[in-house]
Scaffold this motif. Structure first.
Motif, PDB file in Angstrom:
ATOM      1  N   PRO A 147      -4.814  33.612   4.925  1.00  0.00           N
ATOM      2  CA  PRO A 147      -5.739  32.903   4.044  1.00  0.00           C
ATOM      3  C   PRO A 147      -6.299  31.702   4.819  1.00  0.00           C
ATOM      4  O   PRO A 147      -5.574  31.081   5.610  1.00  0.00           O
ATOM      5  CB  PRO A 147      -4.868  32.425   2.888  1.00  0.00           C
ATOM      6  CG  PRO A 147      -3.621  33.232   2.963  1.00  0.00           C
ATOM      7  CD  PRO A 147      -3.440  33.635   4.399  1.00  0.00           C
ATOM      8  N   ARG A 148      -7.580  31.382   4.599  1.00  0.00           N
ATOM      9  CA  ARG A 148      -8.209  30.356   5.429  1.00  0.00           C
ATOM     10  C   ARG A 148      -7.485  29.013   5.355  1.00  0.00           C
ATOM     11  O   ARG A 148      -7.332  28.329   6.366  1.00  0.00           O
ATOM     12  CB  ARG A 148      -9.674  30.192   5.042  1.00  0.00           C
ATOM     13  CG  ARG A 148     -10.369  29.145   5.906  1.00  0.00           C
ATOM     14  CD  ARG A 148     -11.841  29.294   5.910  1.00  0.00           C
ATOM     15  NE  ARG A 148     -12.393  29.106   4.584  1.00  0.00           N
ATOM     16  CZ  ARG A 148     -13.655  29.420   4.271  1.00  0.00           C
ATOM     17  NH1 ARG A 148     -14.451  29.938   5.166  1.00  0.00           N
ATOM     18  NH2 ARG A 148     -14.102  29.223   3.059  1.00  0.00           N
ATOM     19  N   ASP A 149      -7.031  28.661   4.187  1.00  0.00           N
ATOM     20  CA  ASP A 149      -6.352  27.374   4.056  1.00  0.00           C
ATOM     21  C   ASP A 149      -5.113  27.295   4.928  1.00  0.00           C
ATOM     22  O   ASP A 149      -4.797  26.251   5.502  1.00  0.00           O
ATOM     23  CB  ASP A 149      -5.973  27.125   2.590  1.00  0.00           C
ATOM     24  CG  ASP A 149      -6.829  26.020   1.999  1.00  0.00           C
ATOM     25  OD1 ASP A 149      -7.724  25.535   2.734  1.00  0.00           O
ATOM     26  OD2 ASP A 149      -6.599  25.650   0.838  1.00  0.00           O
ATOM     27  N   GLU A 150      -4.414  28.430   5.044  1.00  0.00           N
ATOM     28  CA  GLU A 150      -3.230  28.452   5.917  1.00  0.00           C
ATOM     29  C   GLU A 150      -3.639  28.388   7.378  1.00  0.00           C
ATOM     30  O   GLU A 150      -2.998  27.713   8.175  1.00  0.00           O
ATOM     31  CB  GLU A 150      -2.413  29.725   5.661  1.00  0.00           C
ATOM     32  CG  GLU A 150      -1.468  29.576   4.493  1.00  0.00           C
ATOM     33  CD  GLU A 150      -0.621  30.819   4.297  1.00  0.00           C
ATOM     34  OE1 GLU A 150      -0.148  31.392   5.299  1.00  0.00           O
ATOM     35  OE2 GLU A 150      -0.474  31.224   3.121  1.00  0.00           O
ATOM     36  N   ALA A 151      -4.720  29.084   7.715  1.00  0.00           N
ATOM     37  CA  ALA A 151      -5.186  29.072   9.105  1.00  0.00           C
ATOM     38  C   ALA A 151      -5.567  27.654   9.529  1.00  0.00           C
ATOM     39  O   ALA A 151      -5.327  27.253  10.667  1.00  0.00           O
ATOM     40  CB  ALA A 151      -6.382  30.010   9.264  1.00  0.00           C
ATOM     41  N   LEU A 152      -6.134  26.900   8.611  1.00  0.00           N
ATOM     42  CA  LEU A 152      -6.612  25.555   8.939  1.00  0.00           C
ATOM     43  C   LEU A 152      -5.545  24.483   8.694  1.00  0.00           C
ATOM     44  O   LEU A 152      -5.778  23.306   8.982  1.00  0.00           O
ATOM     45  CB  LEU A 152      -7.859  25.229   8.098  1.00  0.00           C
ATOM     46  CG  LEU A 152      -9.103  26.102   8.325  1.00  0.00           C
ATOM     47  CD1 LEU A 152     -10.176  25.764   7.292  1.00  0.00           C
ATOM     48  CD2 LEU A 152      -9.662  25.913   9.729  1.00  0.00           C
ATOM     49  N   ALA A 153      -4.388  24.896   8.176  1.00  0.00           N
ATOM     50  CA  ALA A 153      -3.394  23.925   7.687  1.00  0.00           C
ATOM     51  C   ALA A 153      -2.954  22.901   8.731  1.00  0.00           C
ATOM     52  O   ALA A 153      -2.735  21.735   8.409  1.00  0.00           O
ATOM     53  CB  ALA A 153      -2.182  24.664   7.128  1.00  0.00           C
ATOM     54  N   ASN A 154      -2.833  23.338  10.004  1.00  0.00           N
ATOM     55  CA  ASN A 154      -2.316  22.418  11.024  1.00  0.00           C
ATOM     56  C   ASN A 154      -3.399  21.591  11.707  1.00  0.00           C
ATOM     57  O   ASN A 154      -3.094  20.810  12.608  1.00  0.00           O
ATOM     58  CB  ASN A 154      -1.570  23.197  12.104  1.00  0.00           C
ATOM     59  CG  ASN A 154      -0.311  23.822  11.558  1.00  0.00           C
ATOM     60  OD1 ASN A 154       0.352  23.244  10.689  1.00  0.00           O
ATOM     61  ND2 ASN A 154       0.017  25.017  12.040  1.00  0.00           N
ATOM     62  N   ALA A 155      -4.645  21.795  11.311  1.00  0.00           N
ATOM     63  CA  ALA A 155      -5.725  21.120  12.026  1.00  0.00           C
ATOM     64  C   ALA A 155      -5.679  19.621  11.766  1.00  0.00           C
ATOM     65  O   ALA A 155      -5.595  19.190  10.620  1.00  0.00           O
ATOM     66  CB  ALA A 155      -7.069  21.683  11.572  1.00  0.00           C
TER      67      ALA A 155
END
Lengths: 491, 96
Positions: free
Chosen positions: B72-80
């Protein structure tokens, strides 16, 4: 053309082709184009610690197919390497590519020009290797200081990099190489080759060889990037060659003394511009990729791939010329349209048994309509059955070519059969006795024409054909002409 | 020392690391010792040894070309460190 230039142009091309897989090279994220940013990522393509890449079987197969089609040799052992550089669209800090043991090397691609602007030649291909694509950086053009935004959907998409020898000596040859390569790739079905979507990208290396009083010199190599169409490649090369000559005349700088330069093509200004060098980027510190197993290939597998290849464009051109007695030019036009047009042509020929007639109607009729209506041949409204019926009517002299063209236009707009359409248009075969009596009638009414014909001026019959067509539009001008001449001869 | 100060400066530039004067001295010494240690390997006689390209004797590890679910995009971006709803943000990248 190039004889008049004070230099010889040397061009080599690097082409990156996106392979038509469903998933990325080392993970199973979708490669579908055009989706919302960052919706096609996973721990592997995001470079999360501990994530392990696994090679896509289909990507390797598509690479093998392409390599075989380009006569590239496929070594029995190939491996992967890391190409290290830091850029925000490359999260791992390295690109997985192939360095010293690529999956294929030493091939050729034959180019020719039916318009005769250059001599046909084999362009050498140094290698074709697999590698992964990077993501996409989006810069805020209006506000240069704003952050760049990164979309990693494309990151990890399989690419085949095809590197040519510097064997091309004009922008026209370079364009022909690209067109033939693209045609081969689409016949193979290994890529959709869509330049707008970035499925096919071209970098060009160009320099000049110049004869001087002190022997031959070469100018420094320039790599041109940012070319979004084959026409742009041709134009960029046309711009770059004289520019290099001018610089050389000014500075005398030669290869070796001055390092390679990267320039970008500015399509709106139609010039190349120096690009900011990524400092020491040439030092990629390649080393073997420890996370991926090497691949071994057997001779049997290579033979299997070769056997599975469909006929390639150049083979089809030769076959069409030999089997159907059509010109090199016609064969080129038909084959360059793609497999579907070749299929249409062959289906038509099989029904009318006249290769030249079928070729004429396709190159001058069908393809013209496709271009006007911007459609593919699969959507062309006249099936080969209907077109064959029309051509048979021409062959049987039921209708002359000019009127057949009228019928053709009408057939585009309806699904009526050719026979019905001809009836609708009042076209019917005029029997021989009717032609005969019309000939005699008109000859009698035009004694001057008869005198001219007897004096050997055959073109005089033209005015009679005009009159005949007015009296009966269904008259076949060819038969009418022949009969007139026969009658006059026997008078 | 097997590595010069210039070598270390170049590697730090390629790695986008800014080293102070003191760090350069320390790094040159430490990295040289690492290289020297690895150089021990060159003393081994490898005349009859096949070149090795991979540490594990494993070949042809493939996966089928079948799409799996992405994050899910939110997880992909979570560590940014910096992001918006759709994308990672990085300091402006000039040119290409």
């Amino acid at each position: 053309m190039s004889e008049s230039l004070p230099y010889k142009i040397v061009i080599g091309l690097e082409v990156h082709v996106q392979l038509a897989t469903k998933t990325k090279l080392f993970c199973r994220c979708s490669t579908e184009y055009g989706n919302a940013p960052n919706t096609q990522t996973c721990p592997v393509c995001l470079a999360m610690p501990g994530a392990m890449p696994v090679m896509n079987r289909e990507a390797f197969q598509l690479g093998m197919r392409t390599a075989c089609a380009l006569d590239l040799q496929i070594p029995l052992f190939t491996k992967w390497d890391r190409k290290n550089y830091y850029y925000p669209d490359l999260p791992k800090g390295y690109q997985i590519s192939q360095f010293d043991l690529p999956m294929s090397e030493k091939g050729t691609l034959y180019i020719s020009d039916p318009k005769g602007r250059f001599e046909p030649k084999d362009v050498g291909i140094i290698r074709a290797h697999l590698e992964e694509d990077a993501g996409k950086s989006m810069h805020d053009e209006a506000n240069g200081k704003a952050d760049s935004r990164i979309d990693l959907n494309r990151c990890g998409t399989p690419l085949l990099e095809i590197v040519s020898e510097p064997d091309m000596s004009s922008p026209e040859e370079a364009k022909a190489y690209l067109e033939e390569l693209k045609l081969i790739l689409s016949y193979l079905g290994v890529s959709d080759c869509n330049m707008q979507e970035g499925s096919l990208r071209v970098d060009a290396n160009i320099n000049l060889h110049i004869e001087t009083k002190n022997g031959k010199i070469a100018t420094p190599i320039v790599e041109i990037k940012n070319m979004n169409s084959f026409r742009a490649v041709e134009r960029a090369l046309h711009y770059e060659a004289p520019r290099q000559y001018d610089i050389w005349q000014e500075t005398g700088g030669v290869i070796g003394e001055i390092s390679k330069e990267t320039r970008g093509w500015d399509d709106s200004a139609q010039v190349t511009r120096a690009q900011r060098e990524k400092e020491d980027m040439s030092d990629y510190r390649y080393f073997p990729e420890p996370d991926l197993a090497p691949v071994t290939v057997t001779e049997a597998q290579i033979a299997e791939v070769k056997a599975s290849l469909s006929e390639l464009p150049q083979q089809i051109r030769k076959r069409l010329q030999a089997d159907y007695k059509i010109s090199e030019y016609d064969a080129e036009v038909i084959v360059n349209q793609g497999q579907a047009t070749v299929d249409y042509y062959e289906a038509l020929v099989s029904k009318v048994n006249d290769g030249k007639l079928a070729a004429n109607w396709i190159t001058q009729g069908v393809l013209r309509i496709l271009k006007e209506q911007q459609i593919e041949i699969d959507a062309f409204p006249i099936t080969t059955d209907r077109l064959a019926d029309l051509l048979s009517a021409v062959q049987n002299k039921e209708i002359d070519t000019t009127r057949a063209k009228d019928v053709f236009e009408k057939l585009l707009e309806s699904e009526t059969s050719v026979a019905d359409m001809m009836k609708e248009m009042g076209i019917e075969k005029v029997d021989d006795s009717a032609i005969d009596s019309l000939c005699r009638e008109l000859l009698e009414a035009n004694p001057k024409v008869v005198a001219d014909l007897k004096a050997g001026k055959q073109q005089a019959v033209g005015s009679l054909i005009g009159q005949a067509k007015k009296k009966n539009p269904n008259i076949d001008p060819g038969s009418f002409r022949k009969l007139c001449l026969e009658i006059v001869q026997s008078m | 020392m097997s590595l010069s100060r210039e070598d270390v400066e170049k590697v730090s530039l390629l790695s986008r690391l800014k080293l102070s004067e003191d760090e350069l001295v320390v790094m040159t010494d430490q990295m040289s010792r690492i290289i020297d240690y690895i150089d021990l390997l060159s003393e081994v006689n490898t005349d009859d040894v096949e070149p090795m390209t991979h540490a594990v004797e494993q070949f042809n590890v493939f996966a089928d070309d079948v799409v799996h679910q992405s994050l899910p995009r939110d997880e992909a971006l979570a560590n940014a460190p910096k992001r918006d709803d759709e994308c990672f943000h990085v300091p402006a990248v000039l040119g290409d």
